[in-house]
Write an enzyme that holds these catalytic residues in place. Structure first.
Site, PDB file in Angstrom:
ATOM      1  N   SER A 106     -24.143 -19.182 -29.151  1.00 37.69           N
ATOM      2  CA  SER A 106     -25.618 -18.265 -29.122  1.00 37.69           C
ATOM      3  C   SER A 106     -24.928 -17.510 -29.081  1.00 37.69           C
ATOM      4  O   SER A 106     -24.363 -16.260 -28.439  1.00 37.69           O
ATOM      5  CB  SER A 106     -26.390 -18.705 -28.114  1.00 37.69           C
ATOM      6  OG  SER A 106     -27.709 -17.196 -28.277  1.00 37.69           O
ATOM      7  N   ARG A 107     -24.745 -16.968 -30.350  1.00 32.30           N
ATOM      8  CA  ARG A 107     -24.683 -15.697 -30.558  1.00 32.30           C
ATOM      9  C   ARG A 107     -25.620 -14.384 -29.758  1.00 32.30           C
ATOM     10  O   ARG A 107     -25.159 -12.626 -30.115  1.00 32.30           O
ATOM     11  CB  ARG A 107     -23.858 -14.870 -32.237  1.00 32.30           C
ATOM     12  CG  ARG A 107     -23.310 -15.993 -32.230  1.00 32.30           C
ATOM     13  CD  ARG A 107     -22.727 -15.500 -33.707  1.00 32.30           C
ATOM     14  NE  ARG A 107     -21.985 -16.567 -34.190  1.00 32.30           N
ATOM     15  CZ  ARG A 107     -22.046 -17.842 -35.129  1.00 32.30           C
ATOM     16  NH1 ARG A 107     -23.016 -17.524 -36.057  1.00 32.30           N
ATOM     17  NH2 ARG A 107     -21.144 -18.498 -34.799  1.00 32.30           N
TER      18      ARG A 107
END
Ligand code: ATP
Ligand code: MG
Length: 514
Positions: A369-370
């Site tokens: 998850s950036r």
């Protein structure tokens, strides 16, 4: 679910749509009449409408609707939105001068509609506050704010390792039947504890599968804050093509009013296939894997509409969870790579893990998850810091020690810890954990409470934890569920609750005989 809407319903939709469109220049237009040249497979070639515009709604014989997908010098390639038998070569067509619109507003909450906003749950029409175009521009860069507030899914592996933020786009990707829909539905159901409005968009799914999703949300979640936009496998390709755009427009109503929305698109692989089908039928040049060249742009344009708006614009958010299906885990196929590069991260579901009953089957090595930690609450971030590393090391060690016995005692401890992490991250459906439960479990894990606790009993402990916390540490649990901080005293209290619960479960269950 009621059967497909009739063409009469299409005409009624158009009348309602027109009623809410301000300034009606149509009366002044000379009414030109087009003619169907050829109609098959949900597509009609229309001639003789020189004024038609791209995406304009066209009205066919019997009141059924379509829209202009391609404009040639001679012909319009129109996509049909109803299955009208009356449409055949020679039948008349009129332009409406309007682009496609869907009804939006609070009246949609709790409803099941098709991508034109026509009701599928009961006969009563949808109460619309306005009709908005299905294609709308994404918010500009200056209109956006950072993604910092969490969307809590209640699924420990995601909330701890790949936290989602409001305004984020996170792809859920995996092979057939790996729990993609189930995870998304769990995330929707968990929003009954939040102020987030959920829009579930079904594209080309079996009607029965959609029904199960709706029933699950009705049974466990807050259906009065959900909208279901459904174009199932039996619906015309045109409707399936529209569905994600319509769903986003419905969700944007809430985003633009300072509220928060979560959109699940189930799934974009089917949408891509529909886009390819329509493109081939309207004779657009095929590109890679026969998809037309604009497939990346189509999905990027759609997903860019998910955003966290700046405070000046009300600070609303639209979070998107698009789903994509892979073949034999091939993340490097055309559509999956497109979607991975458009989104802010992906949750990869693995069919081997799923088959081994490790569900949700999240592949922690490939998922990311950036936004992640930036959107986690401080308390959850504080206790999940080392989890990913510990777990990754365990997975690697497990591989090495599988054939060669256990190494030294340090390795044994790491493996024992890893097995407990795995048991903690395995979670049945409809068993969401509140933030306080998650924090208590992870804090106890860090403190070594589970090191001597059989992993097989962790499921039992997880089931009983919420009630235990509410009786023994009610104040702390309430504060943490509301997003509060975790101080040392609260941490010790939570660990104490878990330790006592673990002891009582371990003594009540006799150790398994070898
Ligand atoms: P499809 O590719 O057909 O859309 P999918 O990837 O969306 O499938 P689901 O339909 O969500 O997969 O799940 C497949 C099956 O796995 C369902 O029967 C569901 O009940 C089960 N399942 C999913 N998640 C879990 C879980 N966490 N625990 C137990 N069973 C699960
Ligand atoms: Mg599914």
């Amino acid at each position: 679910m009621t059967p497909n809407p009739t063409p009469e319903a299409g005409a009624a939709w158009l009348a309602r749509s027109r009623a809410t469109v301000a300034a009606e220049p149509l009366a002044a237009r000379a009414q030109t009449l087009g003619r169907v040249e050829h109609a098959a497979d949900g597509i009609a070639q229309v001639s003789g409408l020189p004024d038609a515009r791209l995406d304009e709604v066209l009205c066919f014989a019997g009141g059924s609707l379509g829209f202009a997908l391609t404009l040639d010098a001679e012909r319009i390639g129109a996509v049909l939105l109803d299955e009208g038998d009356a449409i055949e070569a020679g039948s008349p067509v009129t332009g409406t001068g309007e682009v496609l619109r869907v009804p939006v507003g609070p009246g949609l909450l709790g409803r099941v509609v098709d991508p034109m906003g026509r009701p599928l749950d009961r006969d009563e029409a949808v109460v619309a506050e306005a009709h908005m175009p299905i294609e709308r521009a994404a918010p500009a860069i200056a209109d956006r704010a950072l993604v910092t507030e969490p969307v809590h899914t209640g699924v420990l592996v995601v909330d701890a390792l790949f936290a989602l933020g409001r305004g984020q786009r996170e792809l859920i990707i995996g092979d057939r039947a790996t729990g993609k829909t189930s995870f998304a539905v769990d995330a929707i159901i968990n929003q009954k504890h939040s102020d987030i409005v959920c829009v579930y968009i079904a594209i080309g799914q079996r009607a029965n599968a959609v029904r199960q999703v709706i029933e699950a949300v009705r049974a466990h979640g807050a259906p009065e804050r959900c909208v279901f936009v459904v174009a199932s496998a039996a619906d015309p390709a045109g409707l399936q093509w529209l569905a994600p755009f319509a769903g986003f427009t419905i969700a944007e109503y809430f985003r633009d009013r300072g509220r928060h929305a979560l959109v699940v698109i189930d799934d974009l692989t089917k949408h891509a296939a529909t886009h390819r089908e329509l493109a081939l039928l309207t004779r657009q040049p095929p590109g890679r894997e026969a998809y037309p060249g604009d497939i990346f742009y189509l999905h990027a344009r759609l997903l860019e509409r998910a955003a966290k708006l700046s405070p000046e614009l009300g600070g609303g958010s639209l979070t998107a969870l698009p789903i994509a299906q892979t073949e034999a885990g091939a993340l490097s196929a055309y559509i999956p790579t497109n979607l991975i590069s458009i989104t802010d991260g992906q949750i990869v579901l693995d069919s081997h893990l799923f088959a081994a009953n490790l569900r949700p089957a999240v592949q922690v090595g490939l998922s990311v998850s950036r936004v992640g930690g930036k959107a986690q609450t401080h308390a959850l971030r504080a206790v999940s810091g080392r989890l990913r590393l510990d777990y990754a090391q365990f997975l690697e060690l497990e591989m090495f020690t599988r054939f060669g016995g256990l190494g030294d005692s340090r390795v044994r401890t790491q493996i024992a810890r890893g097995e407990r992490i795995r048991a903690l991250l395995t979670q049945p459906r409809f068993a969401a954990l509140r933030p306080a439960d998650q924090i208590a479990l992870l804090a106890a894990l860090d403190a070594g409470i589970f090191d001597a606790f059989p992993p097989a009993l962790i499921a039992e402990l997880r089931r009983r934890l919420a009630a235990q916390l509410d009786t023994e540490a009610a104040a702390q649990a309430k504060a943490l569920n509301a997003g509060g901080e975790l101080d040392a005293a609260a941490r010790d209290t939570l660990i104490g609750v878990v330790r006592r619960l673990a002891q009582s479960i371990a003594t009540a269950t006799p150790p398994a005989t070898p």
